[in-house]
Write an enzyme that holds these catalytic residues in place. Structure first.
Site, PDB file in Angstrom:
ATOM      1  N   SER A 153       0.955  -1.296   0.112  1.00 17.99           N
ATOM      2  CA  SER A 153      -0.073   0.156  -0.108  1.00 17.99           C
ATOM      3  C   SER A 153       0.990   1.311  -0.015  1.00 17.99           C
ATOM      4  CB  SER A 153      -0.966  -0.011   1.169  1.00 17.99           C
ATOM      5  OG  SER A 153      -1.324   1.362   1.537  1.00 17.99           O
ATOM      6  N   TYR A 166      -2.794  -0.896  10.214  1.00 16.67           N
ATOM      7  CA  TYR A 166      -2.581  -1.316   8.868  1.00 16.67           C
ATOM      8  C   TYR A 166      -1.486  -0.768   8.064  1.00 16.67           C
ATOM      9  CZ  TYR A 166      -4.119  -1.226   3.832  1.00 16.67           C
ATOM     10  OH  TYR A 166      -3.995  -1.391   2.496  1.00 16.67           O
TER      11      TYR A 166
END
Ligand code: NAP
Length: 245
Positions: A153, A166
């Site tokens: 990400s 995350y």
């Protein structure tokens, strides 16, 4: 978008496992790989979503996929070992694995991260990826040329306020990818990661509920990189995080 021209049947004779195949990017990748000739193993949490994709692939008269219902939050090391053994007995080898499934947890200030959510995110996004990779690498080694692809990400190599567990989990994902890539350099196995970039899915909607979704790339838009890393055109690529957009 990542610049790659997809050619017809470029994945024929390949067997590819996709995690999180029931929704979002994973669903699109599984369907795209099937349309390009691969036999797909659909791993995911919600059986009805996997069955719907199975039906779609069969209706298109593509190679019959296999379904592996597994919740990465609760699955054990033995579950992954058993799955790998079943794949060897049914398919003989794995040419590709797309480790795509992950959870967002909650966006919150660091001091307010709930321990349970932190642990769940680490379990699904890190521990399950490690157990999956460990169980599946021997099966990937049975293929002539094999590709293991992790999913990172934009917050996987640059931390961002409120992206807590995350973001931390995606740093770990990139680290895991690099460790394995280094160990298997000069082998049949290449190991890389994809940063999909902002993409119109349920996860993106829960992170940015107010944004204009129509401006986002769709999962179909970002498929060139997902296909490239599974074709023999990427044989020389190892240990890299590539951006789909
Ligand atoms: P998504 O639409 O939320 O889909 C996630 C998939 O993972 C779903 O199929 C989901 O299954 C599965 N999954 C979640 N928890 C699971 C569990 N415990 N066990 C098994 N499967 C589980 O997300 P997405 O946007 O497609 O994301 C795909 C990947 O891209 C993720 O790794 C994400 O971090 C990464 N990513 C996405 C974006 C973006 O903008 N969308 C940006 C950067 C990175 P169910 O549907 O059954 O719950």
């Amino acid at each position: 978008m990542f610049d790659y021209s997809i050619t017809e049947n470029c994945l024929s004779n390949k067997t590819i496992l996709v995690t999180g195949a029931g929704a979002g990017i994973g669903r699109e990748a599984a369907l795209t790989y099937a349309k390009l000739g691969a036999t797909i193993i659909l791993l995911g949490k919600t059986v009805s979503k996997l069955e719907a994709l199975y039906d779609e692939i069969i209706a298109l008269k593509l190679a019959e996929p296999a379904i592996v219902p597994l919740d990465l939050k609760g699955a054990t090391k033995q579950n992954y070992i058993d799955m790998s053994a079943t794949i060897v007995s049914q398919f003989g080898k794995l040419d590709g694995v797309l480790l795509n499934a992950s959870m967002l947890g909650e966006l919150t200030p660091f001091t307010q991260i709930h321990e349970q959510i932190f642990n769940d995110v680490m379990q699904v996004n890190v521990t399950a990826q490690y157990l999956l990779a460990q169980a599946l690498i021997p099966t990937l080694q049975l293929a002539d040329k094999a590709s293991l692809v992790f999913t990172s990400s934009g917050v996987g190599n640059q931390g961002r306020a409120f992206w807590g567990a995350y973001s931390i989990s995606k740093f770990a994902t990139e680290g895991m990818m690099q460790v394995i890539a280094d160990e298997y350099e000069n082998s049949n196995l290449r190991v890389n990661a994809i940063n999909p970039g902002a993409t119109k899915t349920n996860m993106r909607a829960s992170a940015y509920p107010a944004e204009d979704k129509e401006a986002l790339a769709t999962p179909a838009d970002i498929m060139p990189l997902y296909v490239y890393l599974m074709t023999n055109d990427s044989l020389a690529v190892n240990g890299k995080t590539l951006k789909a957009q």
